[in-house]
Design an enzyme around this catalytic site. Sequence first.
Site, PDB file in Angstrom:
ATOM      1  N   TYR A  63      -9.275  -7.016  16.598  1.00 46.20           N
ATOM      2  CA  TYR A  63      -9.612  -6.296  17.824  1.00 46.20           C
ATOM      3  C   TYR A  63     -10.348  -6.040  17.431  1.00 46.20           C
ATOM      4  O   TYR A  63     -10.306  -4.735  15.863  1.00 46.20           O
ATOM      5  CB  TYR A  63      -7.771  -5.505  18.293  1.00 46.20           C
ATOM      6  CG  TYR A  63      -6.923  -6.288  18.712  1.00 46.20           C
ATOM      7  CD1 TYR A  63      -6.619  -7.419  18.852  1.00 46.20           C
ATOM      8  CD2 TYR A  63      -5.690  -5.762  18.204  1.00 46.20           C
ATOM      9  CE1 TYR A  63      -6.199  -7.884  19.389  1.00 46.20           C
ATOM     10  CE2 TYR A  63      -4.380  -6.352  19.067  1.00 46.20           C
ATOM     11  CZ  TYR A  63      -4.020  -7.525  19.220  1.00 46.20           C
ATOM     12  OH  TYR A  63      -3.391  -8.753  19.676  1.00 46.20           O
ATOM     13  N   PHE A 213       1.699  -7.483  26.141  1.00 48.46           N
ATOM     14  CA  PHE A 213       1.670  -7.210  27.786  1.00 48.46           C
ATOM     15  C   PHE A 213       3.046  -6.696  28.939  1.00 48.46           C
ATOM     16  O   PHE A 213       3.363  -7.246  29.591  1.00 48.46           O
ATOM     17  CB  PHE A 213       1.209  -8.038  29.333  1.00 48.46           C
ATOM     18  CG  PHE A 213      -0.263  -8.938  28.836  1.00 48.46           C
ATOM     19  CD1 PHE A 213      -1.581  -7.447  28.390  1.00 48.46           C
ATOM     20  CD2 PHE A 213      -1.084  -9.768  29.281  1.00 48.46           C
ATOM     21  CE1 PHE A 213      -2.674  -8.137  27.738  1.00 48.46           C
ATOM     22  CE2 PHE A 213      -1.876 -10.426  28.616  1.00 48.46           C
ATOM     23  CZ  PHE A 213      -3.230  -9.260  28.358  1.00 48.46           C
ATOM     24  N   GLY A 217      -0.555  -5.500  30.950  1.00 47.75           N
ATOM     25  CA  GLY A 217      -1.497  -5.657  30.125  1.00 47.75           C
ATOM     26  C   GLY A 217      -2.911  -4.450  31.035  1.00 47.75           C
ATOM     27  O   GLY A 217      -2.439  -3.504  31.595  1.00 47.75           O
TER      28      GLY A 217
HETATM   29  N1  NAP Z   1      -0.219 -12.500  20.905  1.00 48.74           N
HETATM   30  C1  NAP Z   1      -1.258 -11.671  21.466  1.00 48.74           C
HETATM   31  O1  NAP Z   1      -1.379 -12.735  21.838  1.00 48.74           O
HETATM   32  C2  NAP Z   1      -1.880 -10.016  22.640  1.00 48.74           C
HETATM   33  C3  NAP Z   1      -1.932 -10.181  23.589  1.00 48.74           C
HETATM   34  C4  NAP Z   1      -2.404  -8.766  24.087  1.00 48.74           C
HETATM   35  C5  NAP Z   1      -1.870  -8.135  23.433  1.00 48.74           C
HETATM   36  N2  NAP Z   1      -0.814  -7.884  22.486  1.00 48.74           N
HETATM   37  C6  NAP Z   1      -0.338  -7.192  21.877  1.00 48.74           C
HETATM   38  O2  NAP Z   1       0.466  -6.424  22.877  1.00 48.74           O
HETATM   39  C7  NAP Z   1       0.219  -4.695  22.966  1.00 48.74           C
HETATM   40  C8  NAP Z   1       0.840  -4.469  24.467  1.00 48.74           C
HETATM   41  O3  NAP Z   1       0.206  -5.140  24.866  1.00 48.74           O
HETATM   42  P1  NAP Z   1      -1.851  -4.306  26.074  1.00 48.74           P
HETATM   43  O4  NAP Z   1      -0.806  -3.350  25.223  1.00 48.74           O
HETATM   44  O5  NAP Z   1      -2.981  -5.600  26.246  1.00 48.74           O
HETATM   45  O6  NAP Z   1      -0.228  -4.406  27.374  1.00 48.74           O
HETATM   46  P2  NAP Z   1       0.174  -3.113  27.813  1.00 48.74           P
HETATM   47  O7  NAP Z   1       0.993  -2.785  26.315  1.00 48.74           O
HETATM   48  O8  NAP Z   1       1.291  -4.310  28.838  1.00 48.74           O
HETATM   49  O9  NAP Z   1      -0.834  -2.005  29.110  1.00 48.74           O
HETATM   50  C9  NAP Z   1      -1.640  -1.318  28.816  1.00 48.74           C
HETATM   51  C10 NAP Z   1      -2.339  -0.690  29.431  1.00 48.74           C
HETATM   52  O10 NAP Z   1      -1.525   0.170  30.624  1.00 48.74           O
HETATM   53  C11 NAP Z   1      -2.065   1.578  30.595  1.00 48.74           C
HETATM   54  N3  NAP Z   1      -0.787   2.644  29.668  1.00 48.74           N
HETATM   55  C12 NAP Z   1      -0.242   1.828  28.809  1.00 48.74           C
HETATM   56  N4  NAP Z   1       0.818   3.027  28.378  1.00 48.74           N
HETATM   57  C13 NAP Z   1       0.732   3.804  30.162  1.00 48.74           C
HETATM   58  C14 NAP Z   1       1.746   4.853  31.098  1.00 48.74           C
HETATM   59  N5  NAP Z   1       2.717   4.785  30.255  1.00 48.74           N
HETATM   60  N6  NAP Z   1       0.900   5.267  32.210  1.00 48.74           N
HETATM   61  C15 NAP Z   1       0.075   4.211  33.410  1.00 48.74           C
HETATM   62  N7  NAP Z   1      -0.851   2.912  32.160  1.00 48.74           N
HETATM   63  C16 NAP Z   1      -0.291   3.208  30.575  1.00 48.74           C
HETATM   64  C17 NAP Z   1      -3.094   1.307  29.202  1.00 48.74           C
HETATM   65  O11 NAP Z   1      -3.848   1.897  29.707  1.00 48.74           O
HETATM   66  P3  NAP Z   1      -3.940   3.126  28.812  1.00 48.74           P
HETATM   67  O12 NAP Z   1      -4.846   3.617  27.339  1.00 48.74           O
HETATM   68  O13 NAP Z   1      -4.709   4.602  29.541  1.00 48.74           O
HETATM   69  O14 NAP Z   1      -2.588   4.516  28.102  1.00 48.74           O
HETATM   70  C18 NAP Z   1      -3.400   0.047  29.085  1.00 48.74           C
HETATM   71  O15 NAP Z   1      -4.704   0.157  30.532  1.00 48.74           O
HETATM   72  C19 NAP Z   1      -0.860  -4.638  22.518  1.00 48.74           C
HETATM   73  O16 NAP Z   1      -1.467  -3.325  22.151  1.00 48.74           O
HETATM   74  C20 NAP Z   1      -1.228  -5.957  21.445  1.00 48.74           C
HETATM   75  O17 NAP Z   1      -0.758  -5.221  19.848  1.00 48.74           O
HETATM   76  C21 NAP Z   1      -0.776  -9.388  21.972  1.00 48.74           C
END
Ligand code: NAP
Length: 293
Positions: A63, A213, A217
Amino acid sequence: MTSIDQSGTFKLGGRTVRRLGYGAMQLAGPHVFGPPKDHDAALAVLRAAVDAGVNHIDTSDFYGPHVTNRLIREALAPYPDDLVIVTKVGARRGEDASWLPAYAPEELTRAVHDNLRNLGLDVLDVVNLRIMIDPYRPAEGSIEALLTVLAELQRQGLVRNIGLSNVTAAQVAEARRICDIACVQNHYNLAHRDDDAMIDDLARDGIAYVPFFPLGGFTPLQSSALSDVAKRLGATPMQVALAWLLHRAANILLIPGTSSLVHLRENLAAASIDLSDDALAELNNMAESAPSA
Ligand SMILES: NC(=O)c1ccc[n+]([C@@H]2O[C@H](COP(=O)([O-])OP(=O)(O)OC[C@H]3O[C@@H](n4cnc5c(N)ncnc54)[C@H](OP(=O)(O)O)[C@@H]3O)[C@@H](O)[C@H]2O)c1
């Protein structure tokens, strides 16, 4: 009881963590590439998460690359004793921000050392092997050779626990014949439920399932059913999406990602949301693949 305690706890490797954690991926720059827009704001989000009781943070050295791990170190080292940092290896970034496999033994070994150096640790709590046969969804194929390299790094004392990411049920079974598996991290949320059977199988064996996600996501979940339920509960749609995951299975650990303090607080407050039977029935029907009731 503080609100995050209401999420309960589950075992992750040899430790116990609160079920509401934090995913650090959103702290890097656009497309998870380069530095954050606001460095101090990124540090503040990490510190606020830990201050609120988060003791499970998900990250990777790819990342940024290197960006989120260095932010975590700057914000939180020396680390609280109860903090479990989970990282992942198996991928690297192209110069155009693409996501590429990094499977060679020397690449996996270098990734473990990069994570150790950038996080400022002597040993990594949990390392997920991120499978890249298809970068966007689990795809069949043996993972034995890769896991054997990681298991050797574990024997050398650089890694405490091994997890898997973007894997099929057959790959989980293959991996469990080689070494103990602490957790599986795959794509799963209210609308995307391919792993229902896997979650239940892992729950029976006490293995954590960590949906990535969880909020949808890069394109957060949007649905009128979700908004209606949220409105009735006096909550936000994102809170309801997280509360549904907490309710779905006791072995689910949440790592919602955000770069915003406001969103962080909103997400952590999901731990105290009670979903009525009616609300659950509506949400259960939201899956793209849900059978009609
Ligand atoms: N193993 C893998 O392949 C893989 C792939 C993807 C992710 N991950 C891990 O999983 C974690 C979670 O996934 P993710 O961050 O990609 O997706 P997520 O948690 O599903 O969503 C993040 C998105 O939602 C927004 N968001 C968060 N809280 C919100 C709220 N209360 N209201 C409105 N929008 C909100 C964020 O924007 P803002 O920043 O503006 O809040 C961002 O655009 C990642 O941080 C990573 O550590 C792992």
